[in-house]
Design an enzyme around this catalytic site. Structure first.
Site, PDB file in Angstrom:
ATOM      1  N   ASP A  29      -2.921  -0.431  -3.600  1.00  0.00           N
ATOM      2  CA  ASP A  29      -1.915  -0.958  -4.521  1.00  0.00           C
ATOM      3  C   ASP A  29      -1.232   0.181  -5.272  1.00  0.00           C
ATOM      4  OD1 ASP A  29      -0.379  -2.927  -5.680  1.00  0.00           O
ATOM      5  OD2 ASP A  29      -1.843  -3.453  -7.212  1.00  0.00           O
ATOM      6  N   LYS A  53       1.686   1.990  -6.730  1.00  0.00           N
ATOM      7  CA  LYS A  53       3.022   1.646  -7.229  1.00  0.00           C
ATOM      8  C   LYS A  53       3.205   2.353  -8.566  1.00  0.00           C
ATOM      9  CE  LYS A  53       1.270  -2.653  -9.310  1.00  0.00           C
ATOM     10  NZ  LYS A  53       1.399  -4.128  -9.342  1.00  0.00           N
ATOM     11  N   ASN A  82       0.774   1.842 -11.473  1.00  0.00           N
ATOM     12  CA  ASN A  82      -0.622   2.227 -11.295  1.00  0.00           C
ATOM     13  C   ASN A  82      -0.833   3.729 -11.208  1.00  0.00           C
ATOM     14  OD1 ASN A  82      -1.378  -0.416 -11.350  1.00  0.00           O
ATOM     15  ND2 ASN A  82      -1.654  -0.627  -9.144  1.00  0.00           N
TER      16      ASN A  82
END
Length: 254
Positions: free
Chosen positions: A113, A115, A118
């Site tokens: 994840d 992105k 993050n």
């Protein structure tokens, strides 16, 4: 920290919003504990240190190092996109270093994840990956896997089907992240169908645009096999531009 007033921790709570029954809850708790113990053994400057996990009032919590600074999402909103290539390449070097560390664990850990929200940028310019999926081993069903394992537009296509995620899935997400930072294009507007980076930002070197295009190929076999190979291609493309610029300066008439 109530005992050490100079220490600040971050506490993460495992969401139970998608759990539908006692069996899934128990599976989630077991997976949470296994993952917490795994992450507690990781030591890398690009990851927040995990120091404890506990349960309270029927919910599971993770205690980790508090990371000061701003997410790349906040940086992008503050500074605007696209961002300068040298700055983004420095971030990509740091991200590749931590992803390479995760991918070389046994078993490999796939971030899944990646992105802007993050990725944290500390005040001293260090990159740290946050929110790296404490319950990622919990797979009650495909739809919930989709929501737990990534964000549409940033995550690789195989995370939404029957394909196995591996290091190449993180290569894809890193390619999307760099594409957005260097072009300002919103990847969530056309998931899995990004225009060539140089088509959006003509100032980008062609080799850098080509490397990103290979990283975000929908076919995992067509991507770079490792994040390190991806970074090497980005760096080589940037080096070609610097050499070309230096040559142009050298032959320019006085």
């Amino acid at each position: 920290d109530l005992r050490l007033s100079t220490v600040t921790w971050a506490i993460k709570e495992m969401s139970q919003s998608q759990i539908t029954g006692p069996l899934e809850l128990q599976q989630a708790r077991d997976a949470f504990q296994r993952e917490a113990e795994l992450l507690a053994g990781l030591t890398h400057p690009g990851l927040p240190r995990v120091v404890d996990h506990f349960e309270q009032d029927g919910k599971a919590y993770l205690v980790m190092e508090f990371v000061p600074g701003m997410s790349l999402l906040a940086v992008a909103r503050r500074d605007g996109l696209p961002l300068p290539l040298p700055r983004v390449l420095d971030w990509s070097r740091q991200i590749c270093d931590v992803l390479d560390y995760l991918h070389n664990q046994s078993p490999p850990i796939i971030f899944r994840d990646l992105k802007p929200a993050n990725v944290m940028l500390t005040p001293d310019g260090r990159i740290k990956l946050i929110d790296f999926g404490i319950a990622r081993l919990f797979k009650p069903g495909k739809e919930r896997d989709t929501q737990a394992f990534g964000t549409m537009g940033y995550s690789a296509p195989e995370q939404y089907g029957r394909g196995q995620t591996d290091a190449r899935s993180d290569v894809y997400s890193l390619g999307v992240l760099l594409h957005q930072l260097l072009t300002g294009y919103d990847p969530t507007s056309t998931p899995f169908r990004l225009p060539p980076a140089r088509q959006v930002n003509s100032a980008l070197p062609a080799p850098v645009s080509d490397a990103i295009a290979r990283a975000v190929d929908s076919n995992p076999d067509a991507r770079f096999a490792t994040v390190r190979a991806f970074y090497d291609a980005l760096q080589a493309g940037d080096a070609v531009i610097h050499q070309s610029t230096a040559f142009s300066e050298a032959i320019r008439p006085a």
